[in-house]
Design a protein around this motif. Structure first.
Motif, short mmCIF file in Angstrom:
data_model
loop_
_atom_site.label_atom_id
_atom_site.label_comp_id
_atom_site.label_asym_id
_atom_site.label_seq_id
_atom_site.Cartn_x
_atom_site.Cartn_y
_atom_site.Cartn_z
N HIS A 18 61.93 71.70 2.44
CA HIS A 18 62.20 72.92 3.20
C HIS A 18 63.48 72.74 4.02
N HIS A 26 65.15 69.06 4.01
CA HIS A 26 64.49 67.75 4.07
C HIS A 26 63.11 67.76 3.43
N GLU A 54 54.19 69.71 9.31
CA GLU A 54 55.02 70.18 10.44
C GLU A 54 54.57 71.57 10.87
FE FE2 Z 1 60.67 70.07 8.58
#
Ligand code: FE2
Length: 376
Positions: free
Chosen positions: A323, A287, A294
């Motif tokens: 990633h 994604h 994150e």
């Molecule tokens: Fe992620």
């Protein structure tokens, strides 16, 4: 309501629905706005979207090991900030002796997550015991101190100039995920009353705009004989979270949101059943969460989508690049060995980019960016 620029289109070969029955030989990548709550596109790639062979520049996935932070502090705010932006300050507190003073944070609500050890909190609202796996939320300006007999490692997350809230549970109703009945609060109990003393001098250190001020009291100011209202610190252990899952649809991380800050969320990954439908994806999808940084703090267990990660480590995936699962995890994309996941992790997703401080950089595992490389 935002009036997004959007319609719905399909081009070429695609799956009928997301994360399920992917076109033969493809890798699915999700690209989304606003942490996947806005418009989303799914791509079906012939190669693994993380199949890079080289990487240069500042924009990189990074990993850090808080086990390498060896400084033991005597007060929470002596512990350095490890990552921050205008909405959040994150510290890793290591403390092994009971505090002989009180602290409070005038800059925002504070969330403690007990990574290791057991301790007791004394605060304006009373006394409560904390143990491994507990979250403990302290409203802004609450006076508090910790007592312990052992080393405690605590992830502290400040919600700068704002308030922690619970997420909206929508269709699930009020008892889903975290039943309000499992929340515990400090009590004006015997232990609390026993520490009240009108003949001792107490120091209270107040953090304001990240500087410390000091008040001296000729008595212990934790002297309440009672309190009432709907403002209070709360305790929640991850073991009391009932995670959302679906046998057919890989539930996105946002479904595991435990607390909402201002321009960030805290999610908790706890053991849950893997998807059971044969064609359902059983690992996180590739994604681009392009609006959020994150951060994952690994608390315990084995981390099914990551290779070479152990408890106490932090991974950081800044907004702006693709990633997803590591090559080792990809081998189990549609067939897992076990019925359940075994991981407990705290995720912090921030809407604004984070600054990483030198205190955390000193613990960096620099080869993390190479850990997606497929070993021949
Ligand atoms: Fe992620």
């Amino acid at each position: 309501m935002k009036n997004w620029i959007q319609t719905f289109k399909k081009e070429g070969v695609v799956a009928k629905q997301a994360h399920y029955d992917l076109p033969e030989g493809t890798f699915e990548r999700e690209v989304g706005k606003e942490g996947f709550f806005g418009p989303v596109a799914h791509f079906y790639h012939k190669n693994m979207p993380t199949g890079w062979i080289d990487f240069e520049g500042e924009l990189q996935p990074r990993a850090f090991d808080t086990n390498k932070i060896t400084d033991i502090e005597s007060s929470p705010y002596k512990s350095p900030i490890i990552m921050h932006n205008a909405s959040i300050k994150v510290r890793m507190l290591k403390i092994d002796e009971s505090m002989n003073h009180l602290v409070s944070n005038a800059d925002g609500d504070e969330m403690l997550f007990i990574h290791k050890g057991n301790c007791e909190v004394f605060c304006d609202y009373g006394h409560i015991k904390l143990s491994e796996g507990d979250y403990f939320m302290l409203p802004r300006c609450t006076k508090w101190r910790l007592e312990m007999d052992e080393l405690c490692e605590i992830l502290m997350i400040e919600c700068t100039n704002a308030h922690y809230q619970f997420p909206d549970k929508g269709l699930l109703g009020p008892n889903a995920i975290v039943d309000p009945a499992v929340i515990e609060v400090p009590a004006i109990n015997k232990t609390f009353k026993a520490q009240q003393n009108d003949n001792e001098t107490w120091t209270h250190l107040i953090k304001h705009r990240n500087k410390m001020s000091c008040q001296i009291f000729p008595f212990n100011p934790l002297d309440a004989v009672g309190w009432r209202g709907n403002l209070m610190p709360i305790k929640l252990n991850w073991r009391d979270i009932s995670p959302l899952m679906s046998h057919k649809y890989h539930v996105p991380p946002s479904a595991h949101t435990t607390f909402m800050g201002n321009r960030f969320i805290i999610c908790t990954f706890v053991p849950r059943l893997f998807e059971t439908a044969e064609k359902a994806l059983k690992i996180p999808f590739f994604h681009n969460n392009d609006d959020y940084d994150e951060v994952l703090f690994y608390h315990m267990g084995s981390f099914f989508s990551r290779d070479n990660i152990h408890p106490g480590m932090i991974t950081y995936h800044p907004q702006g690049f693709t990633h997803g699962p590591h090559p080792g995890a990809m081998k189990k994309a549609f067939k897992q060995d076990n019925a359940m996941t075994d991981e407990v992790a705290v995720m912090i997703d921030t809407r604004d980019s984070l600054e990483i401080t030198t205190e955390l950089e000193q613990t960096e595992w620099k080869e993390y960016v190479d850990s997606w490389k497929i070993k021949k």
